[in-house]
Design a protein around this motif. Structure first.
Motif, short mmCIF file in Angstrom:
data_model
loop_
_atom_site.label_atom_id
_atom_site.label_comp_id
_atom_site.label_asym_id
_atom_site.label_seq_id
_atom_site.Cartn_x
_atom_site.Cartn_y
_atom_site.Cartn_z
N VAL A 167 0.87 -1.18 0.00
CA VAL A 167 0.00 0.00 0.00
C VAL A 167 0.90 1.23 0.00
N TYR A 168 0.67 2.14 -0.96
CA TYR A 168 1.45 3.38 -0.98
C TYR A 168 0.58 4.61 -0.74
N ALA A 169 -0.74 4.46 -0.76
CA ALA A 169 -1.63 5.58 -0.44
C ALA A 169 -3.00 5.04 -0.06
N THR A 170 -3.70 5.79 0.76
CA THR A 170 -5.06 5.44 1.17
C THR A 170 -5.88 6.73 1.15
N ARG A 171 -7.12 6.60 0.69
CA ARG A 171 -8.01 7.77 0.65
C ARG A 171 -9.39 7.32 1.11
N THR A 172 -10.03 8.12 1.94
CA THR A 172 -11.41 7.86 2.36
C THR A 172 -12.24 9.08 2.02
N ARG A 173 -13.38 8.83 1.39
CA ARG A 173 -14.29 9.92 1.06
C ARG A 173 -15.70 9.38 0.94
N VAL A 174 -16.66 10.28 0.98
CA VAL A 174 -18.06 9.90 0.82
C VAL A 174 -18.38 9.89 -0.67
N GLU A 175 -18.95 8.80 -1.14
CA GLU A 175 -19.32 8.64 -2.54
C GLU A 175 -20.77 8.18 -2.62
N ASP A 176 -21.41 8.48 -3.73
CA ASP A 176 -22.75 7.93 -3.98
C ASP A 176 -22.59 6.54 -4.57
N VAL A 177 -23.21 5.56 -3.92
CA VAL A 177 -23.18 4.17 -4.39
C VAL A 177 -24.60 3.65 -4.47
N TRP A 178 -24.79 2.60 -5.24
CA TRP A 178 -26.12 2.00 -5.32
C TRP A 178 -26.53 1.50 -3.94
N GLU A 179 -27.78 1.69 -3.63
CA GLU A 179 -28.31 1.25 -2.33
C GLU A 179 -28.05 -0.24 -2.12
#
Length: 189
Positions: A167-179
């Motif tokens: 692992v060289y990078a990690t990102r967390t964010r809020v995304e719209d995904v199918w229910e």
């Protein structure tokens, strides 16, 4: 069906030398390169493998877009076959400055848990490292990378790290995904 906001973590992983690859034990499958560009087959693999994990980016691609993508020099699809049935695939994107991306990887749901994933990833990664040998004019591979996210299966990151990816990078964010994940067809698990 509607989308909902969800916190999604994405991990970026890489190998920087062919010696980083830690092969898995072989599985009783054949791994074959799809040498004929086929938008229908590529889309089938994308939906069969990615449907349960909210892979949706390519669902809007036209037949022509798929064809254009698949005929780019260095784009390769390697499919695991279990007694004539496609069990999963690895898709390679040609090197950009020597970096080959494993853009898609995974198994058809009914083949998960049979010891195929590690072997398929090992073979796909090895093919990423020797991609330039099959495509004169492409730069030699200096790095193989991929990303996965928390929407993928729970074995994804452990499989990648067991195969020698770091692992060289990690990102967390809020995304719209199918229910609910789409599955390989409407109403699938």
């Amino acid at each position: 069906m509607k989308t909902v906001p969800a916190e999604v973590t994405t991990w970026y992983l890489e190998q920087t030398s062919p010696g980083d690859l830690v092969p898995a034990r072989p599985a009783p499958v054949q791994i074959v390169r799809a040498e004929v560009p086929s938008p229908e087959f590529a889309r089938y693999l994308y939906t069969a493998v990615g449907g349960p994990h909210n892979w949706t980016d390519r669902l809007v691609w036209s037949h022509d877009h798929w064809q254009e993508h698949l005929t780019r020099p260095g784009v390769e699809i390697w499919t695991a076959w279990d007694r004539g049935t496609p069990a999963g695939y690895v898709e390679l994107l040609p090197p950009e400055d020597g970096a080959v991306e494993i853009i898609c990887f995974g198994l058809v749901p009914s083949f998960i848990g049979r010891g195929i994933g590690g072997h398929l990833l090992s073979e796909g990664t090895a093919r990423a490292w020797d991609l330039a040998a099959r495509w004169p004019g492409l730069p030699a591979t200096t790095r193989v990378w991929l990303h996965t996210c928390s929407l993928d299966g729970p074995a994804a990151v452990p499989n990648y790290t067991r195969r020698g990816f770091r692992v060289y990078a990690t990102r967390t964010r809020v995304e719209d995904v199918w229910e609910r994940p789409l599955g390989p067809w409407p109403g699938a698990r």
